[in-house]
Design a protein around this motif. Structure first.
Motif, PDB file in Angstrom:
ATOM      1  N   LEU A  30      20.168 -11.438 -13.404  1.00 50.73           N
ATOM      2  CA  LEU A  30      19.196 -12.530 -13.387  1.00 50.73           C
ATOM      3  C   LEU A  30      18.704 -12.847 -14.801  1.00 50.73           C
ATOM      4  CD1 LEU A  30      17.168 -11.393 -10.249  1.00 50.73           C
ATOM      5  CD2 LEU A  30      18.711 -13.365 -10.388  1.00 50.73           C
ATOM      6  N   TYR A  31      18.473 -11.811 -15.576  1.00 54.07           N
ATOM      7  CA  TYR A  31      18.044 -12.010 -16.964  1.00 54.07           C
ATOM      8  C   TYR A  31      19.113 -12.784 -17.737  1.00 54.07           C
ATOM      9  CZ  TYR A  31      16.595 -11.016 -21.749  1.00 54.07           C
ATOM     10  OH  TYR A  31      16.223 -11.150 -23.058  1.00 54.07           O
TER      11      TYR A  31
ATOM     12  N   MET B  33      10.255 -15.376 -26.334  1.00 54.03           N
ATOM     13  CA  MET B  33      10.856 -16.420 -25.503  1.00 54.03           C
ATOM     14  C   MET B  33      11.125 -15.943 -24.080  1.00 54.03           C
ATOM     15  SD  MET B  33      14.357 -18.610 -26.116  1.00 54.03           S
ATOM     16  CE  MET B  33      15.407 -17.175 -25.900  1.00 54.03           C
ATOM     17  N   MET B  34      11.451 -14.655 -23.916  1.00 56.96           N
ATOM     18  CA  MET B  34      11.764 -14.114 -22.594  1.00 56.96           C
ATOM     19  C   MET B  34      10.701 -13.112 -22.140  1.00 56.96           C
ATOM     20  SD  MET B  34      14.606 -15.576 -21.627  1.00 56.96           S
ATOM     21  CE  MET B  34      15.311 -14.522 -20.354  1.00 56.96           C
TER      22      MET B  34
ATOM     23  N   ALA C 155       8.267  -9.163 -18.360  1.00 49.77           N
ATOM     24  CA  ALA C 155       7.065  -8.675 -17.689  1.00 49.77           C
ATOM     25  C   ALA C 155       7.223  -8.766 -16.171  1.00 49.77           C
ATOM     26  CB  ALA C 155       5.855  -9.494 -18.138  1.00 49.77           C
ATOM     27  N   ARG C 156       7.764  -9.862 -15.690  1.00 51.06           N
ATOM     28  CA  ARG C 156       7.861 -10.095 -14.242  1.00 51.06           C
ATOM     29  C   ARG C 156       8.803  -9.130 -13.553  1.00 51.06           C
ATOM     30  NH1 ARG C 156      10.194 -15.665 -11.399  1.00 51.06           N
ATOM     31  NH2 ARG C 156      10.100 -14.914  -9.224  1.00 51.06           N
ATOM     32  N   PHE C 157       9.950  -8.855 -14.160  1.00 48.15           N
ATOM     33  CA  PHE C 157      10.986  -8.095 -13.461  1.00 48.15           C
ATOM     34  C   PHE C 157      11.139  -6.646 -13.920  1.00 48.15           C
ATOM     35  CE2 PHE C 157      12.434 -12.499 -12.857  1.00 48.15           C
ATOM     36  CZ  PHE C 157      12.542 -12.512 -11.476  1.00 48.15           C
TER      37      PHE C 157
ATOM     38  N   ALA D 120       8.261  -5.464  -8.775  1.00 46.61           N
ATOM     39  CA  ALA D 120       8.866  -6.712  -8.311  1.00 46.61           C
ATOM     40  C   ALA D 120       9.840  -6.424  -7.180  1.00 46.61           C
ATOM     41  CB  ALA D 120       9.591  -7.417  -9.449  1.00 46.61           C
ATOM     42  N   VAL D 121       9.858  -7.310  -6.208  1.00 44.83           N
ATOM     43  CA  VAL D 121      10.855  -7.288  -5.143  1.00 44.83           C
ATOM     44  C   VAL D 121      11.826  -8.430  -5.404  1.00 44.83           C
ATOM     45  CG1 VAL D 121      11.265  -7.579  -2.672  1.00 44.83           C
ATOM     46  CG2 VAL D 121       9.300  -6.252  -3.465  1.00 44.83           C
TER      47      VAL D 121
END
Length: 420
Positions: A296-297, A347-348, A353-355, A360-361
Motif C-alpha cells: 500500500l505504501y 511527504m509520506m 503514522a496511519r499504518f 490500524a486494521v
C-alpha cells in the motif's frame, strides 16, 4: 574451567545450556550435544550435526561475552567445511562471533560466481530436480538486481548453503536463516515437487537480508521493516529477473491478505509495537501485515510522485546513510531510521503514522479501489484483480509494477504453481 594458574573452577547451572563460573576463568572445556532438536524446520536456526551434514553457529556454542575468536576444527576424513570467515594457517579468525557460521559435511558441492564486487559461494547437499549451476545462475541474477536496487553491495563474500532438512518429517516446505554473510536454506527434497523458480524466489527473500538488516548499522526490533517490507521488496526483485509474473505478484498479495484476515488482527497495536512482541505470537502477523502495508505504501508513494519515487530509492537512501561502511560509533535505532526514511521529508508522514506508528486494521477493498484494483470473494477467499476500466494514470502505475495487458493471462484460465 581453569584459572590462569591452572586451578579448576566450579560452575553453577542457571538454566538449560546456561552456566555461571564461580570466578573469572582462563580456559573452558565442555561438550555440546549436536543432535537435531525439535521440529526439523528449527534446524535452519540452530547448530546441529548428523552423520553426513551439519551447521555450527558459533553464537549457539560459545560463551555470550566472546566477540572474537580463533576457531580450529578437527573434521572426520572426507569432510569439508565452508564459511565466510577468514582462514589462516589452518584456523578461522572470527571477527564477529554472533554472525559466524560453519557448514560441514561430506559430499557437498561448491559452485562459485562473481557478481560484480561480490563473490557468491553456493554449497549444495542432497539431490534436487535442477542442476547446481542453474541455481547458482539464478541466485547471481537476483543478487545483481538487488545490488542495483540498493546501489551498493553489503559485503565482499556471501555463502548460500542449500540442504535437505536433517529429518524428513517437516510440515514446512522450507526454512531459512541469514546470519552475517551466510544464508542457510533447508527444504524438503522427498515430498511435493520443487521447481527451480519457486526455489530461487524463496531464496530471494533470504538474500535480501544480506542488505537488510545484516548490512545496516542499525539495532532494535524493527521486524515490520526488515521482514514485512523485505518480503514485498524481494518479490519485486523476483519480478524483475522474471522469476515471478504480474499475476504471481497479485496472487502473493492475495495469500498475504487472506493469512492476515485469518490472524484475527484487532488493530490494537501498531506494527512498531508488534515488532517488539515478535516472539510472543505476532511473528506471522508481522510478515503478512508488514508485506501488505509495504504494498500500500508503494502504491501511495508512486501515486504522489507520479512514479518518480519508489521504494528502491528509499532503500538506497537507507543504505547510503546506515550501511555498515558508512555507520560509525553506536548503531542507530532501526525503527527511528526506517521511519525517518519512509516519511520522505514529511511527504509520506501521514501514511507512516496511519499504518505503521499507530494501530490500524487493513480493509483492502477500500484502500486499493483508488488505484484501479478490486477484491472479489471466491470460494471463501479474497481475490485481487485489476478493474475492467483503468484510467491512464492507473494503467501507467500498473505498467510500472509489471502489468503487461498483452502478456496477461487471467488467473481463472491459468493457475500458476509458484509460491512466494
Amino acid at each position: 574451567m581453569r584459572s590462569d594458574d591452572g586451578e579448576e573452577i566450579g560452575a553453577r547451572r542457571l538454566a538449560a545450556g546456561e552456566y555461571r563460573a564461580e570466578r573469572p576463568a582462563r580456559r573452558f572445556e565442555y561438550e555440546v550435544r549436536l543432535k537435531p532438536m525439535g521440529p526439523p524446520e528449527n534446524a535452519a536456526h540452530l547448530s546441529w550435526l548428523t552423520a553426513e551434514h551439519g551447521l555450527l553457529i558459533l553464537d549457539d556454542l560459545l560463551p555470550t561475552n566472546i566477540e572474537r575468536a580463533k576457531i580450529d576444527l578437527s573434521l572426520p576424513i572426507g569432510w569439508q567445511v565452508f564459511s565466510t570467515e577468514r582462514e589462516r594457517d589452518g584456523a578461522f579468525e572470527v571477527e564477529r562471533v554472533r554472525e559466524a557460521v560453519f557448514v560441514l559435511g561430506v559430499g557437498e558441492r561448491l559452485v562459485e560466481r562473481r557478481v560484480k564486487g561480490m563473490r557468491l559461494s553456493l554449497v549444495i547437499a542432497g539431490t534436487w530436480p535442477f542442476r547446481d549451476d542453474e541455481l547458482a545462475d539464478q541466485l547471481a541474477r537476483v543478487i545483481e538486481a538487488q545490488e542495483k536496487a540498493f546501489g551498493a553491495r553489503p559485503r565482499a563474500n556471501a555463502l548460500v548453503s542449500v540442504a535437505p532438512f536433517p529429518a524428513a518429517d517437516s510440515a514446512q516446505r522450507w526454512s531459512a536463516e541469514t546470519l552475517g554473510g551466510t544464508v542457510i536454506f533447508l527444504a524438503r527434497a522427498d515430498r511435493s515437487p520443487l521447481v527451480l523458480p519457486s526455489f530461487a524466489v524463496s531464496l530471494a527473500h533470504e538474500l535480501f537480508h544480506l542488505w537488510v538488516p545484516n548490512g545496516l548499522g542499525l539495532t532494535g526490533e524493527y521486524a515490520w521493516f526488515y521482514e514485512g517490507f523485505t518480503l514485498y521488496q524481494a518479490m519485486r526483485i523476483a519480478q524483475r529477473v522474471e522469476l515471478l509474473t504480474f499475476q504471481d505478484y497479485l496472487r502473493a498479495l492475495e495469500r498475504a491478505y487472506n493469512a492476515y484476515l485469518s490472524s484475527g488482527d484487532d488493530g490494537r497495536q501498531s506494527l512498531v509495537e508488534a515488532s517488539k512482541r515478535r516472539w510472543a505470537g505476532t511473528n506471522a502477523l508481522l510478515y503478512n501485515k508488514g508485506m501488505l502495508i509495504a504494498f500500500l505504501y508503494d502504491l501511495m508513494l508512486r501515486q504522489r510522485t507520479k512514479n518518480r519515487l519508489t521504494l528502491d530509492e528509499l532503500y538506497r537512501r537507507l543504505f547510503r546513510r546506515y550501511g555498515m561502511e558508512e555507520a560509525s560509533g553506536t548503531a542507530a535505532d532501526g525503527n527511528e531510521a526506517a521511519l525517518e526514511i519512509l516519511r520522505v521529508d514529511g511527504m509520506m508522514a501521514d501514511i507512516v503514522a496511519r499504518f505503521i506508528e499507530r494501530p490500524a486494521v487493513i480493509s483492502l477493498a477500500e484502500l486499493v479501489a483508488p488505484f484501479g484494483l478490486r477484491t472479489e470473494a471466491m470460494n471463501g477467499r479474497v481475490r485481487l484483480m485489476l478493474s475492467d476500466e483503468l484510467s491512464s494514470s492507473q494503467r501507467e502505475l500498473w505498467r510500472e509494477l509489471g502489468y503487461n495487458p498483452r502478456a496477461d493471462v487471467s488467473p481463472r484460465k491459468r493457475e500458476r504453481r509458484r509460491e512466494f
